[in-house]
Design an enzyme around this catalytic site. Sequence first.
Site, PDB file in Angstrom:
ATOM      1  N   CYS A   1       0.828  -1.212   0.000  1.00 40.24           N
ATOM      2  CA  CYS A   1       0.000   0.000   0.000  1.00 40.24           C
ATOM      3  C   CYS A   1       0.859   1.257   0.000  1.00 40.24           C
ATOM      4  CB  CYS A   1      -0.853   0.007   1.256  1.00 40.24           C
ATOM      5  SG  CYS A   1      -1.734  -1.529   1.503  1.00 40.24           S
TER       6      CYS A   1
ATOM      7  N   ARG B   1       4.640   0.849  -6.271  1.00 39.37           N
ATOM      8  CA  ARG B   1       4.596  -0.118  -5.152  1.00 39.37           C
ATOM      9  C   ARG B   1       3.531  -1.180  -5.386  1.00 39.37           C
ATOM     10  NH1 ARG B   1       6.599   2.166  -0.120  1.00 39.37           N
ATOM     11  NH2 ARG B   1       5.034   0.985   0.999  1.00 39.37           N
TER      12      ARG B   1
ATOM     13  N   TRP C   1      -3.177  -2.590  -1.382  1.00 35.13           N
ATOM     14  CA  TRP C   1      -3.040  -3.990  -1.776  1.00 35.13           C
ATOM     15  C   TRP C   1      -4.037  -4.754  -0.915  1.00 35.13           C
ATOM     16  CZ3 TRP C   1      -1.959  -7.450  -5.082  1.00 35.13           C
ATOM     17  CH2 TRP C   1      -0.877  -7.363  -5.956  1.00 35.13           C
TER      18      TRP C   1
ATOM     19  N   ASN D   1      -1.470   1.248   6.442  1.00 35.01           N
ATOM     20  CA  ASN D   1      -0.601   0.252   5.802  1.00 35.01           C
ATOM     21  C   ASN D   1      -0.308  -0.808   6.826  1.00 35.01           C
ATOM     22  OD1 ASN D   1      -0.327   1.304   3.333  1.00 35.01           O
ATOM     23  ND2 ASN D   1       1.834   1.900   3.510  1.00 35.01           N
ATOM     24  N   GLY D   2      -0.221  -2.080   6.382  1.00 34.70           N
ATOM     25  CA  GLY D   2       0.179  -3.126   7.311  1.00 34.70           C
ATOM     26  C   GLY D   2      -0.980  -4.063   7.590  1.00 34.70           C
TER      27      GLY D   2
ATOM     28  N   GLU E   1      21.886 -20.521  -0.666  1.00 41.06           N
ATOM     29  CA  GLU E   1      21.324 -19.202  -0.983  1.00 41.06           C
ATOM     30  C   GLU E   1      22.439 -18.221  -1.332  1.00 41.06           C
ATOM     31  OE1 GLU E   1      18.638 -18.171  -1.841  1.00 41.06           O
ATOM     32  OE2 GLU E   1      18.819 -15.999  -1.644  1.00 41.06           O
TER      33      GLU E   1
ATOM     34  N   LYS F   1      22.855 -16.165  -5.039  1.00 39.29           N
ATOM     35  CA  LYS F   1      23.029 -14.714  -5.214  1.00 39.29           C
ATOM     36  C   LYS F   1      24.172 -14.413  -6.182  1.00 39.29           C
ATOM     37  CE  LYS F   1      19.940 -14.088  -3.963  1.00 39.29           C
ATOM     38  NZ  LYS F   1      18.840 -14.704  -4.008  1.00 39.29           N
TER      39      LYS F   1
ATOM     40  N   GLU G   1      23.335 -15.507  -9.825  1.00 45.13           N
ATOM     41  CA  GLU G   1      22.271 -14.844 -10.593  1.00 45.13           C
ATOM     42  C   GLU G   1      22.581 -13.374 -10.891  1.00 45.13           C
ATOM     43  OE1 GLU G   1      18.372 -14.717  -8.836  1.00 45.13           O
ATOM     44  OE2 GLU G   1      19.154 -14.540  -6.831  1.00 45.13           O
TER      45      GLU G   1
ATOM     46  N   HIS H   1      33.451 -36.172  -2.025  1.00 43.65           N
ATOM     47  CA  HIS H   1      32.783 -37.193  -2.860  1.00 43.65           C
ATOM     48  C   HIS H   1      32.597 -36.713  -4.288  1.00 43.65           C
ATOM     49  CE1 HIS H   1      32.079 -39.518   0.760  1.00 43.65           C
ATOM     50  NE2 HIS H   1      31.768 -38.380   1.351  1.00 43.65           N
TER      51      HIS H   1
ATOM     52  N   LYS I   1      11.474 -11.457 -12.034  1.00 45.86           N
ATOM     53  CA  LYS I   1      11.205 -11.380 -10.596  1.00 45.86           C
ATOM     54  C   LYS I   1      10.178 -12.422 -10.175  1.00 45.86           C
ATOM     55  CE  LYS I   1      11.487  -9.963  -6.425  1.00 45.86           C
ATOM     56  NZ  LYS I   1      12.665 -10.438  -5.665  1.00 45.86           N
TER      57      LYS I   1
HETATM   58  C1  AGP Z   1      15.900 -15.605  -6.170  1.00 43.74           C
HETATM   59  O1  AGP Z   1      16.787 -14.529  -6.040  1.00 43.74           O
HETATM   60  C2  AGP Z   1      15.148 -15.555  -7.484  1.00 43.74           C
HETATM   61  N1  AGP Z   1      14.461 -14.329  -7.625  1.00 43.74           N
HETATM   62  C3  AGP Z   1      14.242 -16.783  -7.667  1.00 43.74           C
HETATM   63  O2  AGP Z   1      14.982 -17.950  -7.371  1.00 43.74           O
HETATM   64  C4  AGP Z   1      12.980 -16.775  -6.784  1.00 43.74           C
HETATM   65  O3  AGP Z   1      13.330 -16.991  -5.449  1.00 43.74           O
HETATM   66  C5  AGP Z   1      12.063 -17.925  -7.246  1.00 43.74           C
HETATM   67  O4  AGP Z   1      11.698 -17.687  -8.585  1.00 43.74           O
HETATM   68  C6  AGP Z   1      10.803 -18.060  -6.387  1.00 43.74           C
HETATM   69  O5  AGP Z   1      10.034 -16.894  -6.499  1.00 43.74           O
HETATM   70  P1  AGP Z   1       8.836 -16.682  -5.461  1.00 43.74           P
HETATM   71  O6  AGP Z   1       9.455 -16.636  -4.099  1.00 43.74           O
HETATM   72  O7  AGP Z   1       8.209 -15.387  -5.861  1.00 43.74           O
HETATM   73  O8  AGP Z   1       7.900 -17.847  -5.597  1.00 43.74           O
END
Ligand code: AGP
Length: 609
Positions: free
Chosen positions: A2, A27, A74, A100-101, A481, A485, A488, A504, A604
Amino acid sequence: MCGIAGYIGARNAIDVVYDQLKRLEYRGYDSAGIAYLDGGEIGIMKRAGKLTELGKLVGGRPDGVTMAIGHSRWATHGGPTDTNAHPHYDRFEQIAIIHNGIIENYLELKMDLARAGHEFRSETDTEVAAHVIGAEYAKGVSLEEAVRHGVRQLRGAYALVVMSKREPGKVVAVRNASPLVLGLGAGENMLASDIPALLPYTREIVVLEEDTIAIMTAETLRLTDGDGRELPVKVEHIDWDVAAAEKGGYEHFMRKEIHEQPQVMRQVLAGRIDEDFGIRLERMFSDFVWHEIDRVNIIACGTAYHAGLMGKHLFESALRLPTDCYYSSEFRYGDPVLSPRSLAIFISQSGETADSLAALRLCKEKRIRTLGIVNVVGSSIARECDRTLYTQAGPEISVASTKAYTAQVMTLTLLALYIAQVKEMPGVRVQAIAKEMQGLSERAKAVLELEPEIVKLAEQVRGAPLFFFMGRGADAYVALEGALKLKEIAYIPTVECPAGEMKHGPLALVHEGVMAVFGASESSVRDKIVSNMREIQARGGTVLAITTEDDGIVDRVANVTVKIPNGDFDYLDALLSIIPMQMLAYHVARLNGCEIDMPRNLAKSVTVE
Ligand code: AGP
């Protein structure tokens, strides 16, 4: 998420607030509205849909309006409809409120108010907040007094803005975890949920601190604490351009979102841990019989999958609850064996990932209980799960997920603690862990202060042809993770595996110049990690260790050691170790001239198979 806007001054307040809302469109929202004071009455115009729908009403706005507040919403509680759009009146239409929230205890409050004769037009938690504050206001106190007493009854993460027809020319605002900024002008003042909405009018900004109440007129701004004690007003001059403002002054959304993590850690917990460090999720699970659940299946993609592995680690190690973690794409085509007494947890930042949504629908066909852990409120996965715990991380714009990961892991931890609390599991120190979670925000700030050290390291290693990311226990999951990062956004090949697995096969890839990043927060296996470090070094590799301040052995072996503040729970130390890895990936990519926020080939939200 929001958007909030507000203006008091000589310009037409409706035009200003409408313009502010337009500047917050990035947003995301699904309805919008404006409340204004005209002829001693509060008028409200609001519409579902895009801002242009509201614009059709703004076109007929009255002249001479000097005070207005506006909101882009939202949908959370209640769909995106005209009625559910903000602003909302209180019972007697003395005040109008935008919010908001999420008010976690709104249902309890709504039932109490209904028993007292209140009637509600909408399905929203916001309207309940309006009635709570309105009920205080009806006692004849000032608007700020009514807000002070009203918010003490609310639990959750919120930013609230209130105006009254009894006190024209005054707006009162308060925040608890959701951001709010105030703008000071000459003979006019304004407010918004984000700085871009203020910049065309003023660069003199006051960031509203947690639990602080702002009393704003066209000429004055006062700040008080929850007990009415006056607080100093700290004005900052913002010299960003609008594009930079949307990034909070940072060069990239990713770095902004990495640095938002201390605030996000507060937002995740807001309203969910009580004064005695008990976990407050009973409203979400009041009808849930946790003793019936014999297995948990966590289903997600990418970063969310990595967060799910941390959930698996915790559910099994602390709750002794058998837990599997599946890639959504594998789950939906893998014909999984599902216990009718299992719980399927879907983790998703966007709430729109096609594979996760398909896996969710498969579980619903099989009548499996489903729970969403989602960031984008009102998204498909959030709507289709039986229930959803929102991560409350705020909008995450950068394709590379950072703050959402932290929020997902913390939300899973809250859930695990809640289950232990409900099942009265003696071996789980719920209050101690909850207390330590509340301290994570400050520790995360301390980790972020290591950034200059990480920049120097990035300058040294940015040419490495291959990076290993390894650890043991929870560190092994965080390593996945950290590797993602770097992959990607810097497009550097990585190998990620439990440190014990190196021999292994992956060890064959180690040669001069290879960089190995080890998470070493798990104190019980540090001597094993040190042996793994030596195996890397013996073959020409360089070792970067992320360990805790109380560790005295790793830094005697690693080529480079980053030390993060440690707590009493290795699992939470491991979570914090993702922040140096996020910063390392960001600065390596930046120094290598990579496109950070929108890396090649990626989106995204992967809304297709
Ligand atoms: C992670 O940095 C990427 N953007 C990608 O792996 C993402 O986490 C994945 O596509 C899952 O997206 P979601 O959390 O919106 O479902």
